[in-house]
Enzyme design. Sequence first.
Site, mmCIF file in Angstrom:
data_model
loop_
_atom_site.group_PDB
_atom_site.id
_atom_site.type_symbol
_atom_site.label_atom_id
_atom_site.label_comp_id
_atom_site.label_asym_id
_atom_site.label_seq_id
_atom_site.Cartn_x
_atom_site.Cartn_y
_atom_site.Cartn_z
ATOM 1 N N ASP B 7 52.385 26.908 60.334
ATOM 2 C CA ASP B 7 53.995 27.113 59.409
ATOM 3 C C ASP B 7 54.416 26.055 59.731
ATOM 4 O O ASP B 7 54.765 24.839 59.673
ATOM 5 C CB ASP B 7 54.477 28.437 60.509
ATOM 6 C CG ASP B 7 55.988 28.577 59.913
ATOM 7 O OD1 ASP B 7 56.333 28.514 59.288
ATOM 8 O OD2 ASP B 7 56.854 28.632 60.537
ATOM 9 N N GLU B 9 58.357 24.805 58.280
ATOM 10 C CA GLU B 9 59.864 25.240 58.768
ATOM 11 C C GLU B 9 59.373 25.350 60.068
ATOM 12 O O GLU B 9 59.201 26.746 60.204
ATOM 13 C CB GLU B 9 60.673 26.012 58.177
ATOM 14 C CG GLU B 9 61.035 25.275 56.575
ATOM 15 C CD GLU B 9 61.926 26.354 55.511
ATOM 16 O OE1 GLU B 9 62.941 26.186 55.716
ATOM 17 O OE2 GLU B 9 61.178 27.276 55.422
ATOM 18 N N ASN B 155 57.713 36.446 60.864
ATOM 19 C CA ASN B 155 56.273 35.871 59.230
ATOM 20 C C ASN B 155 55.410 34.635 59.158
ATOM 21 O O ASN B 155 54.474 35.304 58.688
ATOM 22 C CB ASN B 155 57.362 35.231 57.554
ATOM 23 C CG ASN B 155 57.655 33.840 57.671
ATOM 24 O OD1 ASN B 155 58.243 33.474 59.296
ATOM 25 N ND2 ASN B 155 57.170 33.415 56.951
#
Lengths: 206, 206
Positions: B7, B9, B155
């Site tokens: 990922d 951020e 997510n």
Amino acid sequence: MNLVTLDLEGVLIPEMWVAFADAAGMPELRRTTRDEPDYDKLMRYRLDILGRAGVKLEDIQKVIEGLEPLEGALEFLNWLKSRTRVVILSDTFEQFVDPLMRKLGYPTLFCHSLNVGADGFIDGYTIRCRDHKRLSVEGFRKLNFKVFSAGDSYNDLSMLRAADRAVLFRPTDSFAAQNSDLPVAKTHAELRGIFGAFMDGQEVVR
Amino acid sequence: MNLVTLDLEGVLIPEMWVAFADAAGMPELRRTTRDEPDYDKLMRYRLDILGRAGVKLEDIQKVIEGLEPLEGALEFLNWLKSRTRVVILSDTFEQFVDPLMRKLGYPTLFCHSLNVGADGFIDGYTIRCRDHKRLSVEGFRKLNFKVFSAGDSYNDLSMLRAADRAVLFRPTDSFAAQNSDLPVAKTHAELRGIFGAFMDGQEVVR
């Protein structure tokens, strides 16, 4: 969103087997995928010669440590990475290529691996995934990328044909003639121009 | 052969919406995927606020230009690239993230794009591929890569669960509690240690 796949040897770095053949004075190792379309046959031929000559992995690695990327390749790759995402699809082996990957800033590389014995001799090789150049391009397209590819030889053909748009980089005359619908780049500046045109949606004909 | 998906951020760079919210004095934009699992709902909420406040894309880009990668992220990423191949899987937008990608040496990034009107306002967004984090990991595994993943929030869950091995980086307490079988890294040094153990085939428990 675009994604570019590049062949490695002949596009960004020298043909490593040719470089080793010249450094070691073993001209029979100069055969590449540009000469022999059957990759397994080529590799069995190479490993047989190495075994008989008593050449270890470290002997080859020492030669590769002294190589440099092709002139202009690093600048081209840095430009391309700043414009899109780049994945290098190569039939090389990770044990060979590490020093040159370092000099290129460790771009993302999909390749294969050698089987090396405790005695340092190369016993064989593991193809991570057969026809991985084509399968990778098809996978990226399923993820909704528009894929642009560049390669120079027979083992690139399925990749070039699976891509949305493709370009030949310094192909042999016969490979260029067999793929006369594809544009040809002879320098990294020309390759940059063609990829730029692809990204801008412009036509490019040979 | 291994491949790592990360990922972006919260793992390599700051949460860009949070950074913009703070710089612009718009605390209602501090909500992230760590707070709201429904990404479309979160994005509609964000774009609605921007539109009503008259904020253009360039206003957000100016703030992001001033951001730096998380402390230690570049060194971690360079180490990881030297050991394996890295693909960043993010639900960010390419128009936002370019300055920070430059500061990270343009690693390979799969993400989405914004729809920007001629007036410079953000009209909407194009999800390049729904659930692309999971689909990318599944695609890499089909190409015979062993996939290791790190993420911090909702997510990332389908990516983390599709990977061969996964680690949580600075998760919220609730996300960590809901995934108590996964190891947690609180620093890039710890993350490096866990990926190193994954690559060496060692067990890692929380």
